[in-house]
Design a protein around this motif. Structure first.
Motif, mmCIF file in Angstrom:
data_model
loop_
_atom_site.group_PDB
_atom_site.id
_atom_site.type_symbol
_atom_site.label_atom_id
_atom_site.label_comp_id
_atom_site.label_asym_id
_atom_site.label_seq_id
_atom_site.Cartn_x
_atom_site.Cartn_y
_atom_site.Cartn_z
ATOM 1 N N ARG A 1 -43.359 43.191 -33.214
ATOM 2 C CA ARG A 1 -42.713 44.409 -33.832
ATOM 3 C C ARG A 1 -42.177 45.268 -32.848
ATOM 4 N NH1 ARG A 1 -44.440 42.489 -37.864
ATOM 5 N NH2 ARG A 1 -46.311 42.764 -39.112
ATOM 6 N N SER A 2 -41.762 45.792 -32.985
ATOM 7 C CA SER A 2 -40.805 47.052 -32.034
ATOM 8 C C SER A 2 -41.906 48.053 -31.477
ATOM 9 C CB SER A 2 -39.863 47.410 -32.709
ATOM 10 O OG SER A 2 -38.864 46.861 -32.589
ATOM 11 N N VAL A 3 -42.946 47.484 -30.324
ATOM 12 C CA VAL A 3 -43.805 48.680 -30.200
ATOM 13 C C VAL A 3 -43.203 49.897 -29.007
ATOM 14 C CG1 VAL A 3 -45.694 48.230 -28.485
ATOM 15 C CG2 VAL A 3 -45.666 46.896 -30.491
ATOM 16 N N ARG A 4 -43.911 50.634 -29.296
ATOM 17 C CA ARG A 4 -43.148 51.954 -28.665
ATOM 18 C C ARG A 4 -44.452 52.601 -27.733
ATOM 19 N NH1 ARG A 4 -39.993 51.832 -33.117
ATOM 20 N NH2 ARG A 4 -37.290 51.674 -32.427
ATOM 21 N N ALA B 1 -44.813 35.444 -28.050
ATOM 22 C CA ALA B 1 -45.128 34.151 -27.614
ATOM 23 C C ALA B 1 -46.185 34.270 -26.845
ATOM 24 C CB ALA B 1 -44.040 32.812 -28.007
ATOM 25 N N LYS B 2 -45.779 35.289 -25.880
ATOM 26 C CA LYS B 2 -46.556 35.093 -24.666
ATOM 27 C C LYS B 2 -47.584 36.016 -24.451
ATOM 28 C CE LYS B 2 -43.729 32.695 -21.695
ATOM 29 N NZ LYS B 2 -44.800 31.200 -21.210
ATOM 30 N N GLY B 3 -48.084 36.805 -25.909
ATOM 31 C CA GLY B 3 -49.045 38.082 -25.971
ATOM 32 C C GLY B 3 -48.145 39.410 -25.545
ATOM 33 N N TYR B 4 -47.734 39.377 -25.139
ATOM 34 C CA TYR B 4 -46.661 40.344 -25.619
ATOM 35 C C TYR B 4 -46.152 41.535 -26.191
ATOM 36 C CZ TYR B 4 -48.493 39.374 -20.197
ATOM 37 O OH TYR B 4 -48.890 38.812 -19.540
ATOM 38 N N ARG C 1 -17.507 45.740 -13.361
ATOM 39 C CA ARG C 1 -17.661 43.991 -14.092
ATOM 40 C C ARG C 1 -18.937 43.810 -15.164
ATOM 41 N NH1 ARG C 1 -18.668 38.521 -10.179
ATOM 42 N NH2 ARG C 1 -19.442 37.474 -11.512
ATOM 43 N N TYR C 2 -19.527 45.064 -15.195
ATOM 44 C CA TYR C 2 -21.028 44.766 -15.611
ATOM 45 C C TYR C 2 -20.975 45.885 -17.057
ATOM 46 C CZ TYR C 2 -22.371 41.981 -12.305
ATOM 47 O OH TYR C 2 -22.687 40.971 -11.623
ATOM 48 N N THR C 3 -21.340 45.236 -18.687
ATOM 49 C CA THR C 3 -21.551 46.072 -19.481
ATOM 50 C C THR C 3 -22.507 46.284 -20.108
ATOM 51 O OG1 THR C 3 -20.317 47.175 -21.594
ATOM 52 C CG2 THR C 3 -19.857 44.436 -21.873
ATOM 53 N N PRO C 4 -23.812 47.437 -20.211
ATOM 54 C CA PRO C 4 -25.258 47.898 -20.934
ATOM 55 C C PRO C 4 -25.510 47.339 -21.993
ATOM 56 C CG PRO C 4 -24.597 49.458 -19.251
ATOM 57 C CD PRO C 4 -22.420 48.559 -19.805
ATOM 58 N N VAL C 5 -25.807 46.691 -22.410
ATOM 59 C CA VAL C 5 -26.107 46.119 -23.779
ATOM 60 C C VAL C 5 -27.351 46.527 -24.468
ATOM 61 C CG1 VAL C 5 -25.946 44.414 -26.120
ATOM 62 C CG2 VAL C 5 -24.943 43.791 -23.499
ATOM 63 N N MET C 6 -28.456 46.636 -23.575
ATOM 64 C CA MET C 6 -29.509 46.946 -24.305
ATOM 65 C C MET C 6 -30.636 47.037 -23.321
ATOM 66 S SD MET C 6 -31.020 44.718 -26.815
ATOM 67 C CE MET C 6 -30.252 43.864 -27.288
ATOM 68 N N LEU C 7 -31.597 48.365 -23.762
ATOM 69 C CA LEU C 7 -32.693 48.438 -22.538
ATOM 70 C C LEU C 7 -33.782 46.987 -23.973
ATOM 71 C CD1 LEU C 7 -32.476 51.441 -21.361
ATOM 72 C CD2 LEU C 7 -31.653 49.579 -20.431
ATOM 73 N N ILE C 8 -35.089 46.882 -22.849
ATOM 74 C CA ILE C 8 -35.336 45.843 -23.415
ATOM 75 C C ILE C 8 -37.219 46.958 -23.085
ATOM 76 C CG2 ILE C 8 -37.051 44.186 -24.291
ATOM 77 C CD1 ILE C 8 -34.194 42.666 -24.523
ATOM 78 N N ALA C 9 -37.821 47.244 -23.813
ATOM 79 C CA ALA C 9 -38.977 47.680 -23.055
ATOM 80 C C ALA C 9 -39.847 46.163 -23.370
ATOM 81 C CB ALA C 9 -39.773 48.627 -23.333
ATOM 82 N N ILE C 10 -41.317 46.403 -22.423
ATOM 83 C CA ILE C 10 -42.151 44.957 -22.341
ATOM 84 C C ILE C 10 -43.363 45.152 -21.877
ATOM 85 C CG2 ILE C 10 -41.019 43.964 -19.908
ATOM 86 C CD1 ILE C 10 -41.833 41.252 -21.918
ATOM 87 N N GLY C 11 -44.511 45.013 -22.479
ATOM 88 C CA GLY C 11 -45.697 44.938 -22.084
ATOM 89 C C GLY C 11 -46.324 44.948 -23.230
ATOM 90 N N LYS C 12 -48.237 45.254 -22.817
ATOM 91 C CA LYS C 12 -49.141 45.002 -24.003
ATOM 92 C C LYS C 12 -48.877 46.443 -24.350
ATOM 93 C CE LYS C 12 -52.391 42.137 -24.775
ATOM 94 N NZ LYS C 12 -52.375 40.555 -25.507
ATOM 95 N N ALA C 13 -49.546 46.149 -26.003
ATOM 96 C CA ALA C 13 -48.801 47.912 -27.213
ATOM 97 C C ALA C 13 -50.603 48.679 -26.425
ATOM 98 C CB ALA C 13 -49.215 46.830 -28.356
ATOM 99 N N ALA C 14 -50.749 49.371 -26.230
ATOM 100 C CA ALA C 14 -51.189 50.311 -26.591
ATOM 101 C C ALA C 14 -52.368 50.537 -27.840
ATOM 102 C CB ALA C 14 -51.194 51.801 -25.748
ATOM 103 N N THR C 15 -50.565 50.751 -29.320
ATOM 104 C CA THR C 15 -50.582 50.264 -30.353
ATOM 105 C C THR C 15 -50.178 49.489 -30.772
ATOM 106 O OG1 THR C 15 -49.144 52.239 -30.988
ATOM 107 C CG2 THR C 15 -52.300 53.083 -30.349
ATOM 108 N N PRO C 16 -50.142 48.809 -32.328
ATOM 109 C CA PRO C 16 -49.657 47.994 -32.968
ATOM 110 C C PRO C 16 -48.744 48.769 -33.202
ATOM 111 C CG PRO C 16 -51.893 47.782 -33.588
ATOM 112 C CD PRO C 16 -52.158 49.257 -32.987
#
Length: 220
Positions: free
Chosen positions: A23-26, A159-162, A184-199
């Motif tokens: 899921r996309s967790v915020r 798969a690792k529970g995050y 030299r670099y182009t930003p494509v996206m940001l990805i937040a990673i962690g453990k959900a506080a709410t689903p």
């Protein structure tokens, strides 16, 4: 009846679970910090994604310093996952990725995956090809490849529970300036990673017949 062995069926089910449960967790638990060792492992597996000519143009800027996450917060329009998540992974595309062609194909030779002559031929071919490509074409290729690695990263994290959420909502110009990103670099996206506080909220998808066509696109 399936001809798959029980272990294969189990692996298939586990993979399906990962796909269905992502899921996309915020909202993240700020107390959960993923170690750099585990983040590195996730990124290492993500880089098994395919890329054009295997040139692997993805670069990862991992922002796990609370101070830098706070710095990023207004740049990302004050989305709270930026400071609550364990880390923010900025997916950058290397527009000069061809410069690593010799290293990439040299590794393939050392691993016994291709003869040296073949590697040399590929290096020459792709170097000449990139030299003649318009910048916008290179950028498009890089964006596609970085999209592939990003999706792989998010599935590996699940798969690792995050949990993760891809973020396109940020000021790229301010991000480039604040974090010293070169041309030299182009930003494509940001990805937040962690453990959900709410689903993450479940979402619906269009019926498959609305998005899939065999052999020809129906006329409007």
């Amino acid at each position: 009846m399936s001809d798959l062995q029980p272990t294969q069926l189990l692996e298939q089910q586990l993979f399906s679970d990962v796909i269905r449960e992502r899921r996309s967790v915020r909202n993240y638990d700020p107390a959960v910090k993923i170690s750099r060792e585990e983040l590195t492992e996730i990124l290492q597996e993500a880089t098994l994604a395919p890329s054009s000519a295997n040139l692997q143009p993805w670069r990862f800027l991992v922002i796990d310093s609370p101070e830098l996450q706070q710095k990023l917060l207004p740049i990302a329009f004050n989305q709270q996952q930026v400071v609550e998540a364990s880390a923010i992974i900025a997916i950058l595309g290397d527009l000069e990725n061809i410069k690593l062609a010799e290293k990439i194909y040299g590794q393939a030779v050392e691993a016994g995956f291709m003869p040296e002559q073949t590697a040399s031929s590929f290096i020459e071919r792709y170097t000449n090809m990139f030299a003649s490509m318009p910048p916008e074409v290179i950028r498009q290729i890089v964006n596609v490849d970085c999209g592939l690695v990003s999706m792989q990263l998010m599935n590996i994290a699940r798969a690792k529970g995050y949990d993760t959420v891809p973020m396109g909502g940020y000021d790229k110009g301010k991000f480039i300036e604040a974090f010293g990103i070169s041309d030299r670099y182009t930003p494509v996206m940001l990805i937040a990673i962690g453990k959900a506080a709410t689903p993450g909220r479940p979402t619906t998808r269009l019926p498959i017949e609305d998005v899939t066509f065999f052999n020809e696109i129906p006329q409007e």
